[in-house]
Write a protein that holds these residues in place. Structure first.
Motif, PDB file in Angstrom:
ATOM      1  N   ARG A   1      -5.263   3.766   1.098  1.00 25.75           N
ATOM      2  CA  ARG A   1      -4.653   3.197  -0.116  1.00 25.75           C
ATOM      3  C   ARG A   1      -4.873   1.688  -0.160  1.00 25.75           C
ATOM      4  NH1 ARG A   1       0.236   2.770  -3.064  1.00 25.75           N
ATOM      5  NH2 ARG A   1      -0.323   2.537  -5.235  1.00 25.75           N
TER       6      ARG A   1
ATOM      7  N   GLU B   1       4.540   2.290  -5.362  1.00 27.49           N
ATOM      8  CA  GLU B   1       4.036   2.650  -6.684  1.00 27.49           C
ATOM      9  C   GLU B   1       5.167   2.496  -7.690  1.00 27.49           C
ATOM     10  OE1 GLU B   1       2.942   6.793  -6.675  1.00 27.49           O
ATOM     11  OE2 GLU B   1       4.858   7.417  -5.835  1.00 27.49           O
TER      12      GLU B   1
ATOM     13  N   PRO C   1       0.795  -1.232   0.000  1.00 23.64           N
ATOM     14  CA  PRO C   1       0.000   0.000   0.000  1.00 23.64           C
ATOM     15  C   PRO C   1       0.828   1.284   0.000  1.00 23.64           C
ATOM     16  CG  PRO C   1      -1.001  -1.597   1.462  1.00 23.64           C
ATOM     17  CD  PRO C   1       0.344  -2.162   1.062  1.00 23.64           C
ATOM     18  N   ASN C   2       2.112   1.186   0.275  1.00 22.90           N
ATOM     19  CA  ASN C   2       2.969   2.370   0.225  1.00 22.90           C
ATOM     20  C   ASN C   2       3.925   2.339  -0.962  1.00 22.90           C
ATOM     21  OD1 ASN C   2       3.920   4.882   1.231  1.00 22.90           O
ATOM     22  ND2 ASN C   2       5.676   3.881   2.194  1.00 22.90           N
TER      23      ASN C   2
ATOM     24  N   LEU D   1      -4.358   6.235  -5.700  1.00 21.92           N
ATOM     25  CA  LEU D   1      -3.988   6.970  -4.499  1.00 21.92           C
ATOM     26  C   LEU D   1      -5.218   7.666  -3.925  1.00 21.92           C
ATOM     27  CD1 LEU D   1      -0.693   8.635  -5.786  1.00 21.92           C
ATOM     28  CD2 LEU D   1      -0.866   6.718  -4.185  1.00 21.92           C
TER      29      LEU D   1
END
Length: 431
Positions: free
Chosen positions: A390, A334, A331-332, A372
């Motif tokens: 997220r 990208e 979730p953190n 996001l």
């Protein structure tokens, strides 16, 4: 033996007589050499014993010995040189791979349409090796194009978690007679076909166990589908049905979602997940896995020593542990183009997005494309709220992007009246 020193004119020298006596003792009395007589003439057993006994010397793998058999039976080409040259070529594709001789040999068996693709001597017959040699040039070309496609999908040695996925991709290329132009063709059919192939490859790498046990059986089944239904397009639905029947379903379950959300920065499967979820990413370009909220701002030591303006410790040990525990999880994370990621550095995401995408439309497009939340964190205090938001967005994205063509996994029904596993015997490789 006593006459040997005399023959060489040293019969009266004590050292020579001593050496001969020692040799006699070692040969006739001391058990210096240990042996076990094997009465079974099965060549598979012979090779297995050789590999185990030889482990103390120059280590030779089972495939090394099979390579020797192939080399002895090829008439026009040097099998060893051909395989090694191909391995080198595949491994210098894109950002580099780590394909082995084993993968190339098994690919040869599959693409040459040898019935049983297991690493067994009985499959390296004169007839099979003649077939492999006669088709080698075409097989090599298909494997090279397949490796280039995997590189186009953003994969490399560091992110490809199962080398065996190369084999069905190569067989599909081989089946259709695809050329390198397929990779860049702008025709609608080719674009959609590449997207289907890319989706299947990445999802098969995401789900655990697909390329593990039962590999030979899976490869045989995939080859059968591609041979019968892959003449004009990648038969995604049929392939997923066959995989589900084999207990290798790509269906999105709650357990799979939790497994995916627990993937961490630096893991091979992490790249495959991000590349699948964010299909706006052009994986032919260099993209980096980036922390949405900077890793440096969630350093445990820095957080524990951080104090308020009143000189009071800002964060408890429990809170710091929770922050650091979630910092590197999906979730953190990208995907960002390399230059953007480098330029972003340790900037807080709310500030970076406003600076990099100042327009309202492009700002909204970036946030939506990367799943996001509308409110991005500025400091550690707002990280957990962002993380949970997220996470929810990613769950929805996972269900959407990883959906299969098969809604329920059907019970396996054999295509033949005989037991295929019994026919193939043991020989599966684990990835």
């Amino acid at each position: 033996m006593a006459q040997i020193p005399v023959k060489y004119g040293v019969g009266n020298e004590a050292k020579a007589v001593e050496m001969i006596s020692l040799l006699w003792q070692e040969v006739h009395h001391n058990q210096s050499l240990h042996f076990y007589e094997e009465t079974d003439q099965d060549i598979e057993r012979v090779l297995d014993i050789f590999v185990r006994v030889n482990s103390g010397g120059t280590v030779l793998s089972y495939s090394d010995l099979l390579m020797s058999i192939a080399t002895a039976q090829w008439k026009e080409k040097d099998a060893r040189a051909a395989v090694h040259d191909l391995v080198d070529a595949l491994n210098t594709t894109g950002q580099g791979f780590d394909f082995s001789q084993d993968t190339v040999l098994k690919s040869g068996l599959v693409l040459a349409d040898v019935g049983d693709v297991g690493f067994k001597v009985k499959n390296f017959t004169t007839a099979n090796m003649a077939r492999l040699e006669s088709r080698w040039d075409d097989i090599s070309t298909s494997l090279r194009i397949a490796a280039e496609l995997l590189a186009d999908f953003g994969l490399s040695g560091g992110t490809l978690t199962a080398d065996s996925v190369l084999i069905p991709v190569a067989y599909y290329v081989h089946r259709r007679g695809l050329t390198p132009s397929y990779r860049v063709s702008d025709k609608k059919d080719d674009r959609e076909d590449r997207a289907a192939l890319r989706s299947w490859v990445l999802r098969s790498l995401i789900v655990r166990g697909v390329w593990g046990s039962g590999l030979d059986t899976l490869l045989r089944d995939l080859r059968e589908v591609l041979r019968s239904d892959g003449a004009e397009a990648f038969p995604l639905a049929t392939i997923e049905q066959v995989m589900a029947r084999r207990g290798k379903s790509l269906e999105v379950t709650d357990a799979l979602i939790e497994d995916i959300l627990g993937l961490a920065y630096g893991g091979g499967r992490t790249w495959a997940v991000l590349a699948t979820l964010f299909d706006h990413v052009d994986t032919r370009m260099q993209y980096h896995v980036d922390h949405v909220f900077p890793q440096a701002q969630l350093d445990a030591r820095a957080l524990k020593t951080s104090k308020s303006s009143e000189g009071v410790r800002r964060y408890s040990d429990e809170f710091v542990e929770e922050l650091v525990g979630r910092r590197d999880l999906l979730p953190n994370l990208e995907l960002l183009p390399g230059p953007e990621n480098i330029g972003k550095s340790d900037t807080a995401p709310d500030s970076w997005v406003v600076e990099h995408y100042p327009g309202a439309d492009e700002h909204a497009a970036f946030v939506k494309a990367n799943a996001l939340p509308s409110v991005l964190p500025h400091d550690a205090d707002s990280f957990l709220d962002f993380y949970d938001a997220r996470r929810d967005l990613l769950i929805a994205r996972i269900k959407d992007k990883l959906q299969t063509q098969v809604r329920t996994a059907p019970t396996f029904e054999s295509r033949r009246s005989t037991d295929i596993d019994a026919e193939l015997g043991e020989g599966d490789l684990d990835d």
